[in-house]
Design an enzyme around this catalytic site. Structure first.
Site, PDB file in Angstrom:
ATOM      1  N   ILE A  78      26.346  10.439 -28.700  1.00 53.66           N
ATOM      2  CA  ILE A  78      25.492   8.968 -28.305  1.00 53.66           C
ATOM      3  C   ILE A  78      25.874   8.203 -29.644  1.00 53.66           C
ATOM      4  O   ILE A  78      25.266   8.800 -31.044  1.00 53.66           O
ATOM      5  CB  ILE A  78      24.032   9.063 -28.052  1.00 53.66           C
ATOM      6  CG1 ILE A  78      23.883  10.135 -26.658  1.00 53.66           C
ATOM      7  CG2 ILE A  78      23.324   7.879 -28.086  1.00 53.66           C
ATOM      8  CD1 ILE A  78      22.547  10.383 -26.476  1.00 53.66           C
ATOM      9  N   ALA A 125      31.686   2.507 -17.830  1.00 50.13           N
ATOM     10  CA  ALA A 125      30.760   1.567 -18.664  1.00 50.13           C
ATOM     11  C   ALA A 125      31.474   1.310 -19.877  1.00 50.13           C
ATOM     12  O   ALA A 125      31.268   0.396 -20.590  1.00 50.13           O
ATOM     13  CB  ALA A 125      29.356   1.649 -18.481  1.00 50.13           C
ATOM     14  N   ASP A 126      31.802   2.461 -20.533  1.00 53.29           N
ATOM     15  CA  ASP A 126      32.228   2.396 -22.026  1.00 53.29           C
ATOM     16  C   ASP A 126      33.524   1.886 -21.987  1.00 53.29           C
ATOM     17  O   ASP A 126      33.952   0.943 -23.032  1.00 53.29           O
ATOM     18  CB  ASP A 126      32.341   3.979 -22.502  1.00 53.29           C
ATOM     19  CG  ASP A 126      33.117   5.069 -21.894  1.00 53.29           C
ATOM     20  OD1 ASP A 126      33.421   4.572 -20.709  1.00 53.29           O
ATOM     21  OD2 ASP A 126      33.249   6.078 -22.387  1.00 53.29           O
ATOM     22  N   ARG A 127      34.319   2.181 -20.897  1.00 54.34           N
ATOM     23  CA  ARG A 127      35.730   1.341 -20.958  1.00 54.34           C
ATOM     24  C   ARG A 127      35.563  -0.026 -20.893  1.00 54.34           C
ATOM     25  O   ARG A 127      36.411  -0.764 -21.427  1.00 54.34           O
ATOM     26  CB  ARG A 127      36.715   2.122 -19.861  1.00 54.34           C
ATOM     27  CG  ARG A 127      37.023   3.547 -19.864  1.00 54.34           C
ATOM     28  CD  ARG A 127      37.509   4.122 -18.614  1.00 54.34           C
ATOM     29  NE  ARG A 127      38.871   3.643 -18.526  1.00 54.34           N
ATOM     30  CZ  ARG A 127      39.572   3.715 -17.419  1.00 54.34           C
ATOM     31  NH1 ARG A 127      39.064   4.504 -16.582  1.00 54.34           N
ATOM     32  NH2 ARG A 127      40.832   3.291 -17.144  1.00 54.34           N
ATOM     33  N   THR A 147      35.609  12.403 -25.949  1.00 58.12           N
ATOM     34  CA  THR A 147      36.023  13.613 -25.270  1.00 58.12           C
ATOM     35  C   THR A 147      37.326  13.620 -24.248  1.00 58.12           C
ATOM     36  O   THR A 147      38.030  14.593 -24.158  1.00 58.12           O
ATOM     37  CB  THR A 147      34.652  13.772 -24.518  1.00 58.12           C
ATOM     38  OG1 THR A 147      33.568  13.683 -25.142  1.00 58.12           O
ATOM     39  CG2 THR A 147      34.661  15.209 -23.643  1.00 58.12           C
TER      40      THR A 147
END
Ligand SMILES: Nc1ncnc2c1ncn2[C@@H]1O[C@H](COP(=O)(O)OP(=O)(O)OP(=O)(O)O)[C@@H](O)[C@H]1O
Ligand SMILES: CC(C)(CO)[C@@H](O)C(=O)NCCC(=O)O
Ligand SMILES: [K+]
EC number: 2.7.1.33
Length: 238
Positions: free
Chosen positions: A12, A97-99, A121
């Protein structure tokens, strides 16, 4: 003032942004999500924007530890359009959502065609055109996950800690070079589709980005906190 939190499968990452720069940043293992409250104790009261790809339990933990401290908490989900980026995924919300945050961050930095590479990861290699249209991308196991997969699914291969070589001549170097070449090959092949566009470049971020950057043969920029920056850009649009 905005606080951004990127909950990935391994770690995180978080940051406190004052509108022009980061005042504070940190990271912890996703498994230690409960410890995020220690960091949160030091945060100013502010709007919090989160992207989470680590599952609903992690989302629940983060929501619980923010409750009572911050009243404006939002989770970013991919959508068909946001902050000048258009999402052409068949099902826009299926995009991580991170992309999506990284694409928003990239668009805020660059007006030209680019490849947005998040080396975590998993490694993702996403194509953004000069008009701000996300034109699809790749998901592959990240560098460490590739090495770990070989170690746990074969009798003779260790978790390799070798050296990148163009002509590897021992097992350790062969594994390290193979896993890195797989990552680099995916990035460079995707880049070849946009290479002739004016100003085209590759933006690289994530825990394993520096490792890839050392061997990349295309124009690139290493960007710290690209996902967090995209979250802040999104927060500012709310
Ligand atoms: N100090 C570190 N701790 C953990 N991972 C590290 C560290 N330094 C580099 N790495 C590398 O970074 C990767 C994790 O990167 P990052 O935090 O960007 O991923 P993530 O956001 O958790 O993953 P994903 O978004 O794919 O779920 C690890 O797999 C490893 O290759
Ligand atoms: C690919 C990862 C794991 C990268 O962190 C994440 O963005 C994710 O879980 N995505 C959902 C599937 C998709 O993006 O198509
Ligand atoms: K991530």
């Amino acid at each position: 003032m905005n606080i951004a939190i990127d909950a990935g499968n391994s770690r995180i990452k978080w940051g406190v942004h004052d509108g022009s720069r980061w005042l504070d940043n940190g990271a912890l293992a996703t498994a230690d999500v409960a410890w995020l409250s220690e960091a949160a104790d030091e945060w100013p009261v502010a709007r919090v924007v989160i992207c989470n790809v680590a599952g609903s339990e992690v989302a629940t933990s983060i929501t619980a530890l923010l409750a009572g401290r911050h009243s404006q908490v939002s989770f970013l989900h991919a959508s068909a359009e946001a902050c000048g980026v258009r999402n052409t995924y068949e099902h826009p919300r299926q995009l991580g959502a991170d992309r999506w945050a990284a694409l928003i961050g990239a668009r805020a930095l660059l007006g030209s065609a680019c490849l947005v590479v998040c080396a975590g990861t998993a490694t993702t290699v996403d194509r953004l055109d000069a008009a701000g249209v996300f034109r699809g991308g790749l998901i592959l196991p990240g560098y460490d996950l590739m090495r770990a997969a070989l170690a746990s699914n074969t009798a003779q291969l260790p978790l390799a800690d070798g050296v990148f070589r163009s002509e590897p001549r021992n097992t350790m170097d062969a594994i390290v070079s193979g896993c890195l070449q797989a990552q680099l090959g995916a990035v460079e092949r995707m880049f070849s589709a946009i290479a002739t566009e004016p100003g085209a470049r590759c933006l690289l971020t994530g825990g394993a980005a520096a490792r890839l950057a050392a061997h990349l043969c295309i124009p690139f920029q290493l960007i710290d906190h690209l996902i967090l920056s995209g979250l802040v850009r999104y927060a500012e649009s709310l």
